[in-house]
Design an enzyme around this catalytic site. Structure first.
Site, PDB file in Angstrom:
ATOM      1  N   ASP A   1       0.860  -1.183   0.000  1.00 33.96           N
ATOM      2  CA  ASP A   1       0.000   0.000   0.000  1.00 33.96           C
ATOM      3  C   ASP A   1       0.898   1.235   0.000  1.00 33.96           C
ATOM      4  O   ASP A   1       1.683   1.439   0.929  1.00 33.96           O
ATOM      5  CB  ASP A   1      -0.887  -0.035   1.266  1.00 33.96           C
ATOM      6  CG  ASP A   1      -1.778   1.186   1.359  1.00 33.96           C
ATOM      7  OD1 ASP A   1      -2.379   1.534   0.343  1.00 33.96           O
ATOM      8  OD2 ASP A   1      -1.856   1.783   2.442  1.00 33.96           O
TER       9      ASP A   1
ATOM     10  N   THR B   1      -3.068   5.337  -3.913  1.00 37.73           N
ATOM     11  CA  THR B   1      -1.978   6.090  -3.261  1.00 37.73           C
ATOM     12  C   THR B   1      -0.647   5.851  -3.969  1.00 37.73           C
ATOM     13  O   THR B   1       0.206   6.728  -3.974  1.00 37.73           O
ATOM     14  CB  THR B   1      -1.852   5.671  -1.788  1.00 37.73           C
ATOM     15  OG1 THR B   1      -1.885   4.257  -1.706  1.00 37.73           O
ATOM     16  CG2 THR B   1      -2.985   6.235  -0.973  1.00 37.73           C
ATOM     17  N   THR B   2      -0.472   4.654  -4.553  1.00 35.07           N
ATOM     18  CA  THR B   2       0.773   4.395  -5.300  1.00 35.07           C
ATOM     19  C   THR B   2       0.696   5.104  -6.652  1.00 35.07           C
ATOM     20  O   THR B   2       1.656   5.745  -7.082  1.00 35.07           O
ATOM     21  CB  THR B   2       0.965   2.878  -5.515  1.00 35.07           C
ATOM     22  OG1 THR B   2       0.678   2.195  -4.297  1.00 35.07           O
ATOM     23  CG2 THR B   2       2.375   2.557  -5.935  1.00 35.07           C
TER      24      THR B   2
ATOM     25  N   ASP C   1      -8.912   0.183   2.612  1.00 31.21           N
ATOM     26  CA  ASP C   1      -8.894   0.649   1.221  1.00 31.21           C
ATOM     27  C   ASP C   1     -10.195   0.291   0.509  1.00 31.21           C
ATOM     28  O   ASP C   1     -10.753   1.100  -0.231  1.00 31.21           O
ATOM     29  CB  ASP C   1      -7.710   0.028   0.458  1.00 31.21           C
ATOM     30  CG  ASP C   1      -6.427   0.819   0.698  1.00 31.21           C
ATOM     31  OD1 ASP C   1      -6.458   1.690   1.575  1.00 31.21           O
ATOM     32  OD2 ASP C   1      -5.421   0.572   0.017  1.00 31.21           O
TER      33      ASP C   1
END
Length: 538
Positions: free
Chosen positions: A69, A102-103, A406
């Site tokens: 994550d 988020t990545t 998530d």
């Protein structure tokens, strides 16, 4: 003659351009860009369903975290360079805005910076690049909105598809068939009909309990405490038709406000002290019992013990079930769920402040795996829900918790903005194609900058293919070709290792994840570009 010569020399000297050294500003900009890019490269390999995991080892407390994550990885990195810190903050803001992607947001920002440094070295002014980026990001959001598919909250299948897409890139991806429906049901159960497009994830409590496997994870309509019932004195462990009180005072003998010791020289005096203590505690318990209360949830106390052995003994005799050491931050959630009020003083103990439930019981989770307390069948229950997450070891348990968060965020995004979009690199390639066509219409430097933005977005499909062990150049070229023929939902299917219609493969994500990723990444890059000096102050 000499005067004429000097007069002629003056205007020529004022016309010569003065040389200003901009080397330092360029160096600082390049240093910022390279620092931020190195952070982006650190998480790039963990993008997508075939992304690799990172093991984060902390020297301070010897803890180990295994995750892919982006937000979690970057949270544990402590970069010293200010521009690199901006990328860490960028992933945090994506986490709070959308919860997923988020990545992606960091990888896109890194790619944009790479193309910006090429534009800077071509001699384009940073402000020109920055304005062009802003214009392009607005256009990109419009393009994404145009290619999205509306979704209804009643369409549970679509919601589950998008939640499982989010879970597929996680360590616990094999459990996505269990966790995705669970996340959807949890979010839908806390949606308030008065405010249909707002979801507060604080209304969903995730309780982690070591033992079992992720398969044993369940959603509980009620409350779960990761504690045992306090039955040192043989109190009840199961109560039906419970009347529950949440108390914030202590059932123990009072202490003086100052630190002192009392010396008792006479036995009769000692007996008197003990008798007073007993009477004090009995008086409290009689008041509690008089209201018909038979379950006590006692807040953790700092000043003195919340309950003593003596008070537990009397509570057991009164057939009152006791759960002690309830955390202070949980009190709000508990009172909202039970639809009751916390009681701060024994004098305010009244029937109307109690919550009611059909059953409160201590449940054993299997041999040697501990016990939890469950409260079910709550009357007039608030709009909350609890998820009990299980895992065979702490690493899996923590990762299951993060992955579930998530998935919950993805469903929350769909409640906020009810549009779905294809995954698998399809929206990025489509953006790249349409922005590339738009850049040819624009004039001057702006068109040049938009073309760079379009090329930068290809990093997502490129990285997806690279992490899946495919040939990235062949895949991205084929993708461009398919999109040029009008297949806007063609994306990379990493399981089959080829390009397919991603919408039919059920790889979907909320529109909000993609739009906020593009908008936030652009904003961050513009900020880094406009910095031309770092001033350190003491």
């Amino acid at each position: 003659m000499a005067a004429a010569a000097t007069a002629a020399a003056v205007p020529s000297s004022s016309k010569t351009e003065t040389y200003t050294d901009t080397k330092r500003k360029d160096d600082i900009r390049q240093a910022n860009i390279s620092a931020a890019r190195s952070v982006a490269d650190a998480v790039r390999t963990s993008l997508g369903p075939k992304g690799l995991d990172k093991m984060i080892s902390s020297a301070s407390d010897n803890s180990v975290i295994i995750t892919n994550d982006g937000a979690t990885i970057l949270n544990h990195l402590n970069p010293l360079q200010p521009a690199a810190k901006m990328l860490v903050d960028l992933s945090k803001s994506q986490d709070s805005a959308a919860g997923d992607g988020t990545t992606t947001v960091v990888v896109v920002a890194g790619s944009l910076l790479r193309h910006c440094s090429t534009l800077l070295s071509s001699g384009i002014h940073p402000t020109v690049i920055s304005d062009a980026l802003h214009k392009t990001s607005l256009k990109a959001v419009d393009i994404l909105t145009a290619m999205s598919v509306p979704v209804e909250l009643s369409d549970r299948e679509s919601l589950i598809k998008s939640a499982s897409t989010s879970l597929n890139s996680k360590v616990v991806s094999q459990y996505s068939s269990l966790l995705a429906p669970l996340a959807v049901d949890a979010v839908l159960s806390v949606v308030d009909p008065q405010k249909p497009d707002l979801v507060d994830l604080r209304d969903i409590k995730i309780v982690k309990k070591l033992g079992g496997t992720v398969d044993d994870t369940e959603m509980v309509k009620g409350l779960v405490f990761d504690k045992k019932v306090s039955h040192a004195a043989g109190g009840p462990t199961r109560v039906e038709n419970a009347k529950i009180a949440v108390i914030q005072f202590q059932i123990s003998p009072p202490k003086t406000d100052i630190e002192q010791s009392i010396i008792v020289s006479d036995y009769s005096q000692m007996d008197r002290i003990l008798k007073e203590e007993r009477n004090y505690i009995l008086g409290m318990i009689k008041k509690i019992k008089a209201t018909g209360c038979n379950v006590l949830l006692i807040q953790k106390s700092i000043l003195r013990d919340a309950v003593t052995d003596l008070s537990l003994h009397y509570l057991a005799k009164a057939k009152i079930l006791v759960v002690k050491d309830v955390e202070r931050e949980d009190i709000e959630f508990i009172t909202k769920t039970l639809n009751c009020l916390p009681i701060a003083n024994i004098e305010h103990f009244r029937v109307e402040k109690l919550g009611q439930a059909d059953l409160v019981e201590e449940v054993s989770l299997g041999s040697g795996e501990g016990k939890v307390v469950k409260i079910t069948g709550i009357k007039e229950m608030g709009r909350t829900t609890t998820v009990l997450v299980r895992g065979s070891n702490q690493l899996v348990l923590d990762e299951a918790d993060r992955s579930l968060h998530d998935a919950l965020c993805v469903v929350r995004c769909l409640v906020n903005k009810r549009f779905l979009i294809a995954g698998g690199g399809a929206p990025e390639i489509e953006l790249s194609r349409q922005l590339g066509a738009w850049s040819k219409v624009l004039h001057g430097m702006e068109g040049f900058c938009v073309k760079s933005f379009a090329e930068a977005l290809e990093v997502i499909p490129y990285t997806l293919a690279e992490n899946a062990g495919l040939n990235p150049i062949a895949i991205v070229t084929e993708l461009r070709n398919r999109h040029a023929q009008g297949e806007i939902n063609a994306g990379i299917n990493v399981r089959k290792g080829q390009i397919t219609n991603i919408l039919e493969e059920n790889v979907v994500q909320p529109l909000l994840v993609s739009t906020s990723a593009i908008a936030l990444a652009t904003e961050c890059v513009r900020m880094i570009l406009k910095i031309d000096d770092i001033v350190t102050v003491r």
